[in-house]
Design an enzyme around this catalytic site. Structure first.
Site, PDB file in Angstrom:
ATOM      1  N   LYS A 226       0.817  -1.215   0.000  1.00  0.00           N
ATOM      2  CA  LYS A 226       0.000   0.000   0.000  1.00  0.00           C
ATOM      3  C   LYS A 226       0.851   1.265   0.000  1.00  0.00           C
ATOM      4  O   LYS A 226       2.043   1.247   0.300  1.00  0.00           O
ATOM      5  CB  LYS A 226      -0.981  -0.035   1.165  1.00  0.00           C
ATOM      6  CG  LYS A 226      -2.089  -1.063   0.926  1.00  0.00           C
ATOM      7  CD  LYS A 226      -3.221  -0.993   1.911  1.00  0.00           C
ATOM      8  CE  LYS A 226      -4.353  -1.929   1.471  1.00  0.00           C
ATOM      9  NZ  LYS A 226      -5.476  -1.952   2.439  1.00  0.00           N
ATOM     10  N   ARG A 267      -2.918 -10.280   4.619  1.00  0.00           N
ATOM     11  CA  ARG A 267      -3.175 -10.335   3.176  1.00  0.00           C
ATOM     12  C   ARG A 267      -1.891  -9.970   2.452  1.00  0.00           C
ATOM     13  O   ARG A 267      -1.241  -8.984   2.799  1.00  0.00           O
ATOM     14  CB  ARG A 267      -4.298  -9.351   2.846  1.00  0.00           C
ATOM     15  CG  ARG A 267      -4.994  -9.531   1.525  1.00  0.00           C
ATOM     16  CD  ARG A 267      -6.264  -8.685   1.486  1.00  0.00           C
ATOM     17  NE  ARG A 267      -6.960  -8.787   0.219  1.00  0.00           N
ATOM     18  CZ  ARG A 267      -6.748  -7.998  -0.825  1.00  0.00           C
ATOM     19  NH1 ARG A 267      -5.853  -7.023  -0.725  1.00  0.00           N
ATOM     20  NH2 ARG A 267      -7.423  -8.145  -1.947  1.00  0.00           N
TER      21      ARG A 267
END
Length: 302
Positions: A226, A267
């Protein structure tokens, strides 16, 4: 930091290996922030799913809608066309598949095709039919903190105390799910890193993991590749943000720290280093104190 390496809670019907689970990311989209377009064709997506499984993924998270900031939504028909053949093929091959969707129809058709869990980044807010469907289907459900769709979400990144607010709003969503008939033991939570959050908000939520765990439900941490990691790793001279594909080491580091704190699942786009890391966290947390192993005695080898 407390190091347990073992999840504070589990979901029934899914693996319980005494460590954090690793969820492999499979984006069947043309525009995801990290790998958009790479796995859009069903055959390529299915092959990549098998690669993630070969690396040791416990679960595969298949999504057909990009939720990167500013992304436009595909139609429901397009989302279904992207994910349904992939879920059907991978589930048919024995994989445990989670469907990453905000739409109840997509959830329903993919569960019928073999998906065993619904990962809803809207926490049931985007589609009022989602929670009743999950209740009827009796499948595990990941409820993420969410405030708006991708095109507008960063306008809502305002908090007095991000940790307390996210915990409170997640608590409300858990209550809504239970009111809709979802069994409490089937619910997990995700703080929604990057969703209506700045980098500072993301770091605060990670540092506040114990407050997230206080909700009493398994916690998913989804930090892989991210933007806040790209900013952290920016070139010190040019300020240029680190490329998404070059953020895997930092992503694995976050996963290891989350696993050490008691995350149920992490994840990941890069499964093997993440799995290695969570295994280290579990072993560290399970190790007895030095006096119990005789470590205070001289070693016979280096």
């Amino acid at each position: 930091m407390r190091v347990s390496g073992v999840p504070t809670a589990y979901l029934p019907g899914l693996p319980q290996p005494r460590r954090a689970l690793v969820m492999g990311v499979l984006n069947v989209t043309p525009d995801s922030f990290s790998d958009g377009g790479q796995w859009l064709e069903p055959d390529k997506a299915i092959a990549h799913g098998h690669e993630l499984l070969a690396e040791g993924a416990d679960l595969l998270d298949v999504g057909g809608e990009s939720t990167r900031p500013g992304a436009d939504r595909p139609s429901e028909e397009e989302e279904l066309a992207r994910v349904l053949p992939v879920v059907r093929a991978l589930a048919g091959a024995g994989a445990l598949v989670s469907v990453d969707t905000m739409r109840s129809r997509v959830a329903q058709e993919t569960v019928e095709a073999g998906a065993v869990m619904v990962n809803d980044v809207s926490g049931g807010l985007a589609d009022p039919r989602m929670l009743p469907f999950v209740a009827a289907a009796g499948v595990p459900y990941i409820c993420m903190h969410w405030r708006a769709h991708a095109a507008q979400m960063q306008r809502h990144a305002t908090y007095d105390d991000v940790v307390e607010t996210v915990v409170s709003e997640l608590s409300d969503r858990l209550a809504a799910a239970e009111a809709a008939g979802v069994a409490p033991e089937l619910l997990a939570v995700d703080p929604g890193l990057g969703f209506a959050k700045t980098g500072e908000h993301n770091w605060a939520l990670l540092a506040g993991f114990d407050r997230l765990a206080s909700l009493g439900r398994p916690v998913l941490i989804a930090a892989s590749r991210k933007t806040f990691l790209g900013n952290l790793l920016a070139d010190p001279e040019t300020g240029q943000r680190r490329r998404t594909v070059d953020r895997d080491d930092a992503s694995a580091a976050v996963a290891v720290l989350a696993a050490a704190a008691g995350a149920w699942c992490v994840r990941s786009h890069a499964v093997r280093p993440t799995l290695d890391g969570v295994k280290v966290a579990a072993a560290w947390g399970a190790a007895p104190a030095g006096h119990e192993t005789g470590r205070d005695r001289p070693e016979s080898h280096p």
